[in-house]
Design a protein around this motif. Structure first.
Motif, PDB file in Angstrom:
ATOM      1  N   THR A 354       0.846  -1.185   0.000  1.00  0.00           N
ATOM      2  CA  THR A 354       0.000   0.000   0.000  1.00  0.00           C
ATOM      3  C   THR A 354       0.888   1.244   0.000  1.00  0.00           C
ATOM      4  O   THR A 354       0.579   2.245  -0.622  1.00  0.00           O
ATOM      5  CB  THR A 354      -0.921  -0.002   1.243  1.00  0.00           C
ATOM      6  N   TRP A 433      -3.772   6.215  -7.319  1.00  0.00           N
ATOM      7  CA  TRP A 433      -5.213   6.052  -7.539  1.00  0.00           C
ATOM      8  C   TRP A 433      -5.538   4.567  -7.734  1.00  0.00           C
ATOM      9  O   TRP A 433      -6.492   4.039  -7.180  1.00  0.00           O
ATOM     10  CB  TRP A 433      -5.645   6.896  -8.741  1.00  0.00           C
ATOM     11  N   ARG A 435      -3.779   1.980  -6.627  1.00  0.00           N
ATOM     12  CA  ARG A 435      -3.614   1.261  -5.347  1.00  0.00           C
ATOM     13  C   ARG A 435      -4.786   1.514  -4.401  1.00  0.00           C
ATOM     14  O   ARG A 435      -5.188   0.646  -3.655  1.00  0.00           O
ATOM     15  CB  ARG A 435      -2.322   1.712  -4.640  1.00  0.00           C
ATOM     16  N   SER A 436      -5.311   2.747  -4.467  1.00  0.00           N
ATOM     17  CA  SER A 436      -6.351   3.104  -3.498  1.00  0.00           C
ATOM     18  C   SER A 436      -7.685   2.440  -3.804  1.00  0.00           C
ATOM     19  O   SER A 436      -8.643   2.569  -3.041  1.00  0.00           O
ATOM     20  CB  SER A 436      -6.513   4.626  -3.434  1.00  0.00           C
ATOM     21  N   ALA A 439      -9.750   0.462  -1.209  1.00  0.00           N
ATOM     22  CA  ALA A 439     -10.517   1.072  -0.115  1.00  0.00           C
ATOM     23  C   ALA A 439     -11.998   0.723  -0.245  1.00  0.00           C
ATOM     24  O   ALA A 439     -12.514   0.592  -1.355  1.00  0.00           O
ATOM     25  CB  ALA A 439     -10.332   2.577  -0.130  1.00  0.00           C
ATOM     26  N   ARG A 445     -10.749   5.930   0.560  1.00  0.00           N
ATOM     27  CA  ARG A 445      -9.910   6.109  -0.624  1.00  0.00           C
ATOM     28  C   ARG A 445      -9.205   7.466  -0.569  1.00  0.00           C
ATOM     29  O   ARG A 445      -8.009   7.574  -0.865  1.00  0.00           O
ATOM     30  CB  ARG A 445     -10.782   6.003  -1.880  1.00  0.00           C
ATOM     31  N   LEU A 448      -6.294   7.324   1.739  1.00  0.00           N
ATOM     32  CA  LEU A 448      -5.127   6.672   1.130  1.00  0.00           C
ATOM     33  C   LEU A 448      -4.404   7.600   0.156  1.00  0.00           C
ATOM     34  O   LEU A 448      -3.175   7.670   0.140  1.00  0.00           O
ATOM     35  CB  LEU A 448      -5.569   5.405   0.406  1.00  0.00           C
ATOM     36  N   VAL A 449      -5.184   8.327  -0.641  1.00  0.00           N
ATOM     37  CA  VAL A 449      -4.569   9.222  -1.629  1.00  0.00           C
ATOM     38  C   VAL A 449      -3.817  10.343  -0.917  1.00  0.00           C
ATOM     39  O   VAL A 449      -2.647  10.613  -1.202  1.00  0.00           O
ATOM     40  CB  VAL A 449      -5.645   9.799  -2.585  1.00  0.00           C
ATOM     41  N   SER A 452      -0.702   9.144   0.961  1.00  0.00           N
ATOM     42  CA  SER A 452       0.370   8.760   0.031  1.00  0.00           C
ATOM     43  C   SER A 452       1.108  10.007  -0.438  1.00  0.00           C
ATOM     44  O   SER A 452       2.348  10.056  -0.455  1.00  0.00           O
ATOM     45  CB  SER A 452      -0.187   8.052  -1.211  1.00  0.00           C
ATOM     46  N   HIS A 522      -9.919   1.123   6.015  1.00  0.00           N
ATOM     47  CA  HIS A 522      -9.734   0.212   4.883  1.00  0.00           C
ATOM     48  C   HIS A 522      -9.987  -1.209   5.295  1.00  0.00           C
ATOM     49  O   HIS A 522      -9.961  -1.559   6.403  1.00  0.00           O
ATOM     50  CB  HIS A 522      -8.336   0.257   4.282  1.00  0.00           C
TER      51      HIS A 522
END
Ligand code: B12
Ligand code: SF4
Length: 522
Positions: A354, A433, A435-436, A439, A445, A448-449, A452, A522
């Motif tokens: 992640t 995007w 990888r997320s 979520a 999501r 995560l964005v 990151s 998540h």
């Protein structure tokens, strides 16, 4: 006499990701007679010398990376007539430097949980000694952090330590030498107490600031059994059982908690442990992958890690159990070649990580790598300004080299450039995007964005970039990103949460919380 505690940092972002735990632990170690200490975390805002008066005590905690800024704070505090006391991993290894460069009156080596109170009392009685040996305090004597002194709305994650020390002996790491190889595990009650306190205050994201959350592997146990060493077997089993007990208690806390820890990859071979982690809401772990080739792993004494396809499979195992991995890789190992960069990025992507960090091999004091490197420099030490290269942390950051250990086939600049490229590619918007998509909600999501992008700005651009324009832009972007990011992590405080109730009525608490918040990440 006021007591000040300062966590030095060159860059201040107004908002920080993780609480610097030592500040709140030392606050707890400050005897009541001194009143509440005044805390200053420079990752939030710079320390103001005018806040200190003659006769105050200023405690400064440093690791190697922030030592130079710490020394500036120390000198300024001394100029104002304050008593200056240093502690932390760096002065533990180089106490004399704090006197020569940081205006120190005293240094506390090792753990401050007990020694800090002694130093303060001595200072108040006019008997301050130059050196205090804090040693390695037993887990039962670790101080619980004073979370009541947290500045409001500033941190995304709190940090709670469950174990100190690590039985491994990686060549680039100082932990096993400073904190020791014997795991010192805190009691489950002490850990849960702090977490409940934090959840009451609205923290549901907590970093377990441990050296290694998995101090006993199945291989360790098997070896002790094969050697028929019953004492060792019982010790290892006891440590392992305590880990399960802790995870069981964590699983009884409100269901919206998210824990993040640091762990060795061997945990992937222990399905029972991974399942317990999942139940405990340990949703993420920093896993030290370091290198993707067997030669690379051998060179850093980490051959207990897997390489090639086995490595990818092991990392995927964490994810399959619902545990997000922040893979940590090192570039600049003597075995690295040009194609290592692409190969590493490919592993990071295929292994379903992640997050990832790509650090450049740095000889940290107290490590085997450092000792070897220092020896290779010989008697005629190369200097930068008036500082020998082997004391690189004293070189101002603008002119400090990024690589210290010469590589057999690549120049330092090439290594730095290639490392930066890997960061750029792993954290391109398209890659993040994609990888997320794991979520389960839009909010998750977004988290995560944001995290990151923030992570990349805070660590890669400010750390690896040599270009000062890029660094100052990154600091500005990180400051801007950090504010909304923090709100995403904040939870509704639960002042009614009681320690006992987590055990007895966890189902009820979980049920009501899920309905109130319904925002698992998540
Ligand atoms: C959690 C952690 C992190 C977290 C959180 C950091 C945070 N905001 O708190 C994250 C993952 C972000 C992180 C990042 C990094 N970390 Co880190 N981290 C740790 C870890 C595992 C625990 C730190 C902790 O909270 N301990 C709990 C507190 C209570 O213990 P403590 O800090 O040691 O404090 C005690 C004593 O030192 C002493 N003390 C401390 N300060 C003071 C001050 C005074 C006045 C006194 C009297 C006593 C005293 O008393 C305290 C209580 O006993 C340590 C390992 C370790 N064992 O220290 C590494 C460690 C500190 N990290 C390390 C490194 C290298 C890094 C990174 C550079 C890694 C990287 N390559 O990116 C970055 C740098 C980040 C930055 N910009 O500062 C090294 C530092 C080595 C060195 N010689 O400086 C360590 C020692 C681990 C290692 N591998 O060797 N880290
Ligand atoms: S790198 Fe991790 S596994 Fe290796 S000695 Fe340090 S804490 Fe232990």
């Amino acid at each position: 006499m006021s007591v000040h505690l300062v966590n030095p940092s060159d860059a201040s972002f107004g908002t920080a990701v993780i609480t610097p735990r030592w500040l709140f632990v030392l606050a707890a170690a400050t005897p009541e007679s001194f009143g509440d200490p005044i805390l200053c975390d420079e990752t939030l805002r710079h320390w103001d010398p005018a806040s200190t008066r003659a006769g105050d005590v200023v405690g400064i905690g440093i690791h190697t990376g922030n030592a130079l800024r710490g020394y500036t704070v120390g000198r300024l505090a001394r100029e104002r007539g304050a008593w200056v006391i240093f502690g932390g991993v760096h002065p533990t290894l180089y106490p004399e430097e704090a006197f020569e460069r940081g205006g120190a009156h005293a240094v506390v080596r090792g753990d401050g949980d007990l020694a800090w109170g002694i130093a303060l009392t001595d200072c108040a009685n006019g008997r301050l000694k130059k050196m205090y040996e804090g040693g390695r305090v037993e887990a039962s004597q670790f101080k619980a952090a004073r979370w009541d002194l947290l500045p409001p709305n500033r941190y995304m994650w709190a940090s709670v330590q469950t174990v100190r020390g690590c039985p491994k002996h990686c060549s680039f790491c100082s932990v096993w030498r400073t904190d020791g190889q014997r795991p010192r595990q805190r009691s489950t009650d002490a850990v849960v107490d702090e977490i409940v306190d934090l959840r009451r205050r609205g923290f549901r994201f907590i970093a377990l600031a441990d050296d290694n959350f998995y101090p006993v592997s199945l291989t360790d146990l098997k070896l002790a059994e094969q050697q028929n060493n019953q004492t060792r077997v019982s010790q290892l089993r006891a440590i392992r059982e305590e880990r399960f007990e802790l995870m069981e208690r964590l699983s009884e806390l409100p269901a919206d908690m998210n824990f993040f820890t640091q762990i060795t990859m061997e945990a992937a071979e222990d399905p029972q442990f991974l399942m317990a982690m999942k139940r405990a809401n340990i949703k993420g772990a920093l896993v030290g992958v370091e290198a993707v080739t067997p030669e690379g792993l051998k060179s850093v004494y980490k051959d207990f890690n897997q390489s090639g396809e086995n490595l990818v499979r092991q990392l995927q195992t964490f994810r399959a159990q619902g545990i997000h991995v922040l893979g940590s890789f090192i570039f600049g190992l003597p075995t690295d070649r040009k194609d290592t960069f692409d190969a590493t990025l490919e592993v990071a992507q295929r292994a379903n990580l992640t997050f990832a960090q790509f650090v450049m091999l740095t000889p940290f004091p107290g490590t085997v790598d450092f000792e070897r490197w220092e020896k290779t420099q010989g008697k005629q030490l190369p200097n930068i300004g008036d500082v020998p290269l082997t004391r690189y942390w004293l070189i101002p950051p603008e002119i400090r080299p990024k690589m210290f250990m010469p590589h057999p086939t690549m120049s330092s600049d090439e290594l730095r450039r290639r490392t930066q490229e890997v960061w750029d590619r792993f954290y391109s918007f398209a890659a993040i995007w994609k990888r997320s998509s794991c979520a389960t909600s839009f909010k998750a999501r977004l988290i995560l964005v944001f995290i990151s992008k923030l992570y990349r700005q805070m660590y890669a651009n400010t750390g690896i970039a040599t270009d000062s324009a890029r660094r100052s832009r990154a600091t500005k972007v990180a400051t801007w990103l950090a504010k909304p990011c923090r709100r995403l992590f904040q939870a509704k405080p639960m002042p009614e949460l009681r320690l006992g109730t987590t055990r007895k009525t966890s189902a009820a608490v979980n049920g009501s919380l899920t309905s109130i918040l319904n925002q698992r990440s998540h």
